[in-house]
Design a protein around this motif. Structure first.
Motif, PDB file in Angstrom:
ATOM      1  N   ALA A 257       0.812  -1.111  -0.218  1.00  0.00           N
ATOM      2  CA  ALA A 257      -0.116  -0.157  -0.116  1.00  0.00           C
ATOM      3  C   ALA A 257       0.850   1.112  -0.101  1.00  0.00           C
ATOM      4  CB  ALA A 257      -0.825   0.163   1.126  1.00  0.00           C
ATOM      5  N   ARG A 258       1.025   2.005  -1.139  1.00  0.00           N
ATOM      6  CA  ARG A 258       1.640   3.199  -1.001  1.00  0.00           C
ATOM      7  C   ARG A 258       0.865   4.325  -0.795  1.00  0.00           C
ATOM      8  NH1 ARG A 258       4.276   2.628  -7.034  1.00  0.00           N
ATOM      9  NH2 ARG A 258       5.577   0.570  -6.508  1.00  0.00           N
ATOM     10  N   ILE A 259       1.504   5.116   0.191  1.00  0.00           N
ATOM     11  CA  ILE A 259       0.501   6.258   0.865  1.00  0.00           C
ATOM     12  C   ILE A 259       1.449   7.533   0.367  1.00  0.00           C
ATOM     13  CG2 ILE A 259      -0.137   7.225   2.933  1.00  0.00           C
ATOM     14  CD1 ILE A 259      -1.186   4.369   2.612  1.00  0.00           C
ATOM     15  N   ASN A 260       0.714   8.218  -0.196  1.00  0.00           N
ATOM     16  CA  ASN A 260       1.103   9.712  -0.784  1.00  0.00           C
ATOM     17  C   ASN A 260       0.901  10.688   0.248  1.00  0.00           C
ATOM     18  OD1 ASN A 260       1.571  12.239  -2.048  1.00  0.00           O
ATOM     19  ND2 ASN A 260       0.740  11.440  -3.886  1.00  0.00           N
ATOM     20  N   LEU A 261       2.033  10.987   0.959  1.00  0.00           N
ATOM     21  CA  LEU A 261       1.917  11.994   2.150  1.00  0.00           C
ATOM     22  C   LEU A 261       1.453  13.440   1.725  1.00  0.00           C
ATOM     23  CD1 LEU A 261       4.599  10.606   4.483  1.00  0.00           C
ATOM     24  CD2 LEU A 261       1.971  10.243   4.878  1.00  0.00           C
ATOM     25  N   ASP A 262       2.193  13.832   0.344  1.00  0.00           N
ATOM     26  CA  ASP A 262       1.725  15.246  -0.208  1.00  0.00           C
ATOM     27  C   ASP A 262       0.059  15.171  -0.374  1.00  0.00           C
ATOM     28  OD1 ASP A 262       4.159  15.902  -0.031  1.00  0.00           O
ATOM     29  OD2 ASP A 262       4.956  15.573  -1.843  1.00  0.00           O
TER      30      ASP A 262
ATOM     31  N   GLY B 121      -6.867   2.975   7.658  1.00  0.00           N
ATOM     32  CA  GLY B 121      -6.033   2.435   7.152  1.00  0.00           C
ATOM     33  C   GLY B 121      -4.490   2.716   6.679  1.00  0.00           C
ATOM     34  N   HIS B 122      -4.380   4.060   6.905  1.00  0.00           N
ATOM     35  CA  HIS B 122      -3.127   4.830   6.344  1.00  0.00           C
ATOM     36  C   HIS B 122      -2.162   4.940   7.295  1.00  0.00           C
ATOM     37  CE1 HIS B 122      -6.460   5.789   3.486  1.00  0.00           C
ATOM     38  NE2 HIS B 122      -5.578   6.291   2.732  1.00  0.00           N
ATOM     39  N   GLY B 123      -2.295   4.633   8.648  1.00  0.00           N
ATOM     40  CA  GLY B 123      -1.346   4.699   9.528  1.00  0.00           C
ATOM     41  C   GLY B 123      -1.326   5.821  10.555  1.00  0.00           C
TER      42      GLY B 123
ATOM     43  N   GLY C 293       1.130  13.086  10.927  1.00  0.00           N
ATOM     44  CA  GLY C 293       2.067  14.127  10.738  1.00  0.00           C
ATOM     45  C   GLY C 293       1.920  14.776   9.464  1.00  0.00           C
ATOM     46  N   ALA C 294       1.486  14.205   8.279  1.00  0.00           N
ATOM     47  CA  ALA C 294       0.946  14.795   7.177  1.00  0.00           C
ATOM     48  C   ALA C 294       0.178  15.664   7.384  1.00  0.00           C
ATOM     49  CB  ALA C 294       0.774  13.636   6.126  1.00  0.00           C
ATOM     50  N   LEU C 295      -0.881  15.429   8.347  1.00  0.00           N
ATOM     51  CA  LEU C 295      -2.023  16.512   8.573  1.00  0.00           C
ATOM     52  C   LEU C 295      -1.697  17.267   9.761  1.00  0.00           C
ATOM     53  CD1 LEU C 295      -4.888  13.712   8.358  1.00  0.00           C
ATOM     54  CD2 LEU C 295      -4.102  15.495   6.576  1.00  0.00           C
TER      55      LEU C 295
ATOM     56  N   TYR D 294       5.745   4.846   2.316  1.00  0.00           N
ATOM     57  CA  TYR D 294       5.143   6.434   2.372  1.00  0.00           C
ATOM     58  C   TYR D 294       6.203   6.941   1.508  1.00  0.00           C
ATOM     59  CZ  TYR D 294       2.591   5.049   6.519  1.00  0.00           C
ATOM     60  OH  TYR D 294       1.555   4.335   7.314  1.00  0.00           O
ATOM     61  N   CYS D 295       5.449   7.850   0.670  1.00  0.00           N
ATOM     62  CA  CYS D 295       6.171   8.591  -0.309  1.00  0.00           C
ATOM     63  C   CYS D 295       5.714  10.132  -0.455  1.00  0.00           C
ATOM     64  CB  CYS D 295       6.149   8.017  -1.663  1.00  0.00           C
ATOM     65  SG  CYS D 295       4.629   7.952  -2.220  1.00  0.00           S
TER      66      CYS D 295
END
Ligand SMILES: *Cc1c(COP(=O)(O)O)cnc(C)c1O
Length: 353
Positions: free
Chosen positions: A7-12, A40-42, A48-50, A352-353
């Motif tokens: 699962a790739r999570i796009n933090l931007d 489900g995103h961690g 942190g991204a929010l 995470y990217c």
């Protein structure tokens, strides 16, 4: 090499979706909903991204404490409140706000002597009939909270059951509008804050839109200016050439009407892909749209690659996410994106990217 699913999570994209929330509700503070491991995103990476949020809402005290220990200083609210007086004391110690939705929780607050005053979201049941005081009990409940020495401040709260569909919010807004109570309000989930400006109030509570999925079946993510955050990716690990009349996988749900090439994908229901996904559930193989066939197994599923000549072992498959909206996959499976996102299994590596 390990099993190719991830699962790739796009933090931007998360941060951009939060900025989008602010453009929808410029006058409101944002309580980002990060329950269920941030859909489900961690939990911690998502928070942190929010981090530009004014606050976070979730369920478990332990998760709230983890956020505090990780250094998050924003408001944190427990959406179901406390389940024991031990929890109440811990919440107070860590400056965690609580929903109060029933008389038992008020009693608990009145019997406690807290280290620090605590912020309360007083919840009214305006028609969903899940949590909250009935409209007739609500003013008394709020007045008890106002008199309570443990309570520092009160936000009035309700939750809509039909902001995403035809029911709308009118009936519930009418009930809420009758109260003559002088406190900030928190009413709107994603669907309400987008569609019904009158619901925005002092605190909005977006969840699904932060994760880049549309709360509406008729409006796409892009149409709302949102970006998908999670892309569930795997690869083809085997190819089968089948003849007209052959089946694939367990049971009789698929028979080939003609000769076909079938890709076997390393993703199954133990990864969180729904077993009840029917034939025809959309997938992307090497960026091309095609569909699942046959029944999803525990660790694998089948995709039709008859028309994708260059697809073979190693080809990338997007189960949902960028290029294959999770709400469309959910719709094909008779569910909603929320359920797919929070069902991604712990065995799926997250990057995470
Ligand atoms: C989950 C939840 C939200 C967020 O809802 P979305 O539809 O994901 O925006 C808001 N408020 C409460 C009380 C919730 O339980």
């Amino acid at each position: 090499m390990s099993r190719p699913i991830q699962a790739r999570i796009n933090l931007d994209a998360l941060s951009e979706n939060l900025a989008r929330v602010r453009r929808y509700a410029p006058g409101s503070k944002v309580l980002s909903v990060i329950k269920a491991n941030a859909y489900g995103h961690g939990l911690i990476r998502t928070a942190g991204a929010l981090s530009a949020s004014d606050g976070f809402a979730l369920l478990d005290l332990e998760d709230a404490v983890r956020l505090r220990q990780a250094g998050f200083g924003q408001k944190i609210v427990l959406l179901e409140g406390c389940f024991s007086s031990d929890e109440l004391h811990a919440a107070s110690r860590y400056s965690i706000d609580i929903v109060v939705h029933c008389v038992e929780q008020i009693d608990m607050l009145e019997h406690a002597q807290l280290e620090q005053k605590i912020g309360v979201f007083a919840k009214c049941n305006t028609g969903m009939n899940r949590l909250g005081f009935s409209p007739s009990e609500f003013p008394d409940a709020v007045s008890r909270l106002e008199k309570n020495a443990n309570v520092s401040d009160i936000v009035l709260m309700t939750h809509f059951y039909g902001a995403d569909g035809n029911e709308g919010v009118t009936g519930q807004m009418e009930v809420f509008g009758k109260f003559k109570l002088n406190h900030p309000r928190s009413l709107a989930n994603s669907a309400a804050l987008i569609r019904y400006p009158e619901t925005r109030g002092e605190w909005v509570r977006p969840g699904i839109m932060l994760y880049g999925s549309s709360p509406f079946s008729e409006t796409s993510t892009q149409g709302l200016g949102l970006k998908p955050v999670m892309t569930l990716i795997s690869r083809i690990i085997a190819v089968q050439e089948i003849r007209a009349g052959d089946g694939v996988g367990y049971g009789p749900i698929f028979r080939a009407g003609q000769d076909m090439r079938i890709g076997i994908v390393a993703c199954g229901y133990a990864d969180g892909f729904p077993r009840h996904a029917p034939n025809g559930t959309p997938v992307l193989v090497q960026g091309r749209r095609t569909a699942t066939v046959g029944r999803v197994s525990m660790d694998m599923l089948f995709v039709d690659i008859s028309n994708i000549r260059d697809a073979g072992i190693g080809s990338e498959v997007v189960l949902w996410g960028e290029g294959n909206p999770v709400e469309q996959v959910a719709q094909a499976c008779g569910t909603i994106s929320y359920e797919l996102l929070c069902a991604v299994a712990p065995r799926v590596p997250v990057s995470y990217c």
